[in-house]
Design a protein around this motif. Structure first.
Motif, short mmCIF file in Angstrom:
data_model
loop_
_atom_site.label_atom_id
_atom_site.label_comp_id
_atom_site.label_asym_id
_atom_site.label_seq_id
_atom_site.Cartn_x
_atom_site.Cartn_y
_atom_site.Cartn_z
N MET A 118 0.83 -1.20 0.00
CA MET A 118 0.00 0.00 0.00
C MET A 118 0.87 1.25 0.00
N ARG A 119 1.96 1.23 0.78
CA ARG A 119 2.88 2.36 0.81
C ARG A 119 3.53 2.57 -0.55
N PHE A 120 3.80 1.46 -1.25
CA PHE A 120 4.41 1.55 -2.58
C PHE A 120 3.45 2.22 -3.55
N ILE A 121 2.15 1.87 -3.46
CA ILE A 121 1.15 2.48 -4.33
C ILE A 121 1.03 3.97 -4.03
N SER A 122 1.05 4.33 -2.73
CA SER A 122 1.00 5.74 -2.36
C SER A 122 2.22 6.49 -2.89
N TYR A 123 3.36 5.84 -2.87
CA TYR A 123 4.58 6.47 -3.39
C TYR A 123 4.44 6.77 -4.88
N LEU A 124 3.85 5.83 -5.63
CA LEU A 124 3.72 6.00 -7.07
C LEU A 124 2.58 6.94 -7.45
N ALA A 125 1.76 7.34 -6.48
CA ALA A 125 0.63 8.22 -6.79
C ALA A 125 1.09 9.59 -7.27
N ASN A 126 2.31 9.95 -6.96
CA ASN A 126 2.87 11.21 -7.44
C ASN A 126 3.36 11.02 -8.88
N PRO A 127 2.90 11.83 -9.83
CA PRO A 127 3.29 11.62 -11.23
C PRO A 127 4.80 11.64 -11.46
N ALA A 128 5.51 12.52 -10.78
CA ALA A 128 6.96 12.58 -10.97
C ALA A 128 7.63 11.29 -10.51
N ARG A 129 7.20 10.79 -9.35
CA ARG A 129 7.77 9.54 -8.86
C ARG A 129 7.36 8.37 -9.75
N PHE A 130 6.13 8.40 -10.27
CA PHE A 130 5.70 7.34 -11.18
C PHE A 130 6.57 7.31 -12.43
N LEU A 131 6.88 8.48 -12.97
CA LEU A 131 7.70 8.53 -14.18
C LEU A 131 9.11 8.04 -13.91
N ARG A 132 9.64 8.32 -12.73
CA ARG A 132 10.96 7.79 -12.39
C ARG A 132 10.92 6.27 -12.31
N PHE A 133 9.82 5.74 -11.74
CA PHE A 133 9.66 4.29 -11.65
C PHE A 133 9.49 3.66 -13.03
N SER A 134 8.62 4.26 -13.86
CA SER A 134 8.32 3.68 -15.17
C SER A 134 9.51 3.75 -16.12
N LYS A 135 10.44 4.67 -15.86
CA LYS A 135 11.63 4.76 -16.70
C LYS A 135 12.39 3.44 -16.72
N TYR A 136 12.38 2.73 -15.60
CA TYR A 136 13.05 1.44 -15.51
C TYR A 136 12.08 0.27 -15.68
#
Length: 251
Positions: free
Chosen positions: A1-19
């Motif tokens: 759940m904390r991981f999903i909350s972390y990815l809820a921010n678009p900037a953090r999501f884009l950093r994650f999706s880059k990899y």
């Protein structure tokens, strides 16, 4: 759940999706490629269905991904409806087209498999009919996003359709138990199911994992494109107005 909350921010999501995006893409390519090789060359024909059993390696993963994609859409729509989160809308929207494509593939391959197995291209039984209804729900969901101009209004309407439409998913799943149908009951997904021989189970699992990775790739790529479009729209809206001064000369 904390991981999903972390990815809820678009900037953090884009950093994650880059990899995550290239990993999902290469994983899908490897699993589907190896699964196809095993399915066509090393997997033996089934005793009951003969060579047509190879259609199962496409049909079953496609059906699984069609329901998985719609369930993810429904969950993201719930998040959007309750918390008004734009990223959840982008995730849900990005899953709609691949989910519809997997549903269409499941219907086509099911029909191709049904002809030699059951002697008919189509039967209005519970499973086939409910999967066809799922395709129509996908189409309706995408139509809302394309027809309604206001994004907020489209998001609200699409979320309602997605959440209500999810009631069709358990109907698809349990239709073989509730009604008399040509489809056999669950073979491997329920406790006490008869299971499959390893030489048939291995390619099926490889293809199912490959299709799931492909669905993840579509979701990540689609969400990235959605965020890029939203960013460009905001930039165009917030662009300061330019004032052009005209020089007047007097004779």
């Amino acid at each position: 759940m904390r991981f999903i909350s972390y990815l809820a921010n678009p900037a953090r999501f884009l950093r994650f999706s880059k990899y995550a995006t290239p990993i999902a893409g290469w994983l899908a390519l490897a699993l589907i490629g190896f699964g196809t090789l095993v399915s066509l060359i090393f997997s033996p024909p089934a005793i009951e269905h003969g060579q047509t059993v190879r259609m199962m390696y496409v049909h079953v993963p496609a059906a699984w991904c069609s329901m998985a994609a719609y369930t993810a859409i429904a969950v993201a729509s719930l998040v959007s409806f309750v918390w008004r989160h734009n990223l959840a809308d982008s995730v849900a929207r990005s899953l709609a087209l691949p989910g519809a494509a997997f549903t269409f593939l499941a219907l086509v391959t099911g029909s191709l498999w049904g002809r030699p197995a059951w002697g008919t291209w189509w039967q209005w039984d519970g499973r086939m009919t409910s999967v066809l209804v799922l395709l129509f729900i996908y189409i309706g969901y995408m139509a809302i996003w394309n027809i309604v101009a206001d994004r907020r209004q489209a998001a609200r309407l699409a979320a309602i359709v997605a959440m209500v439409g999810w009631l069709n998913i358990p109907i698809i799943k349990f239709s073989v138990n509730w009604w008399n149908t040509l489809h056999q009951p669950a073979t491997i997904s329920e406790p006490g199911a008869p299971g499959l021989p390893f030489e048939l189970l291995l390619p099926l699992l490889l293809m199912a994992l490959g299709y799931t990775a492909l669905l993840a790739w579509f979701a990540l790529r689609g969400t990235e494109a959605e965020l890029a479009e939203l960013k460009s729209q905001r930039a165009a809206t917030n662009k300061p107005a330019s004032v052009k001064l005209e020089t007047v000369t007097h004779d």
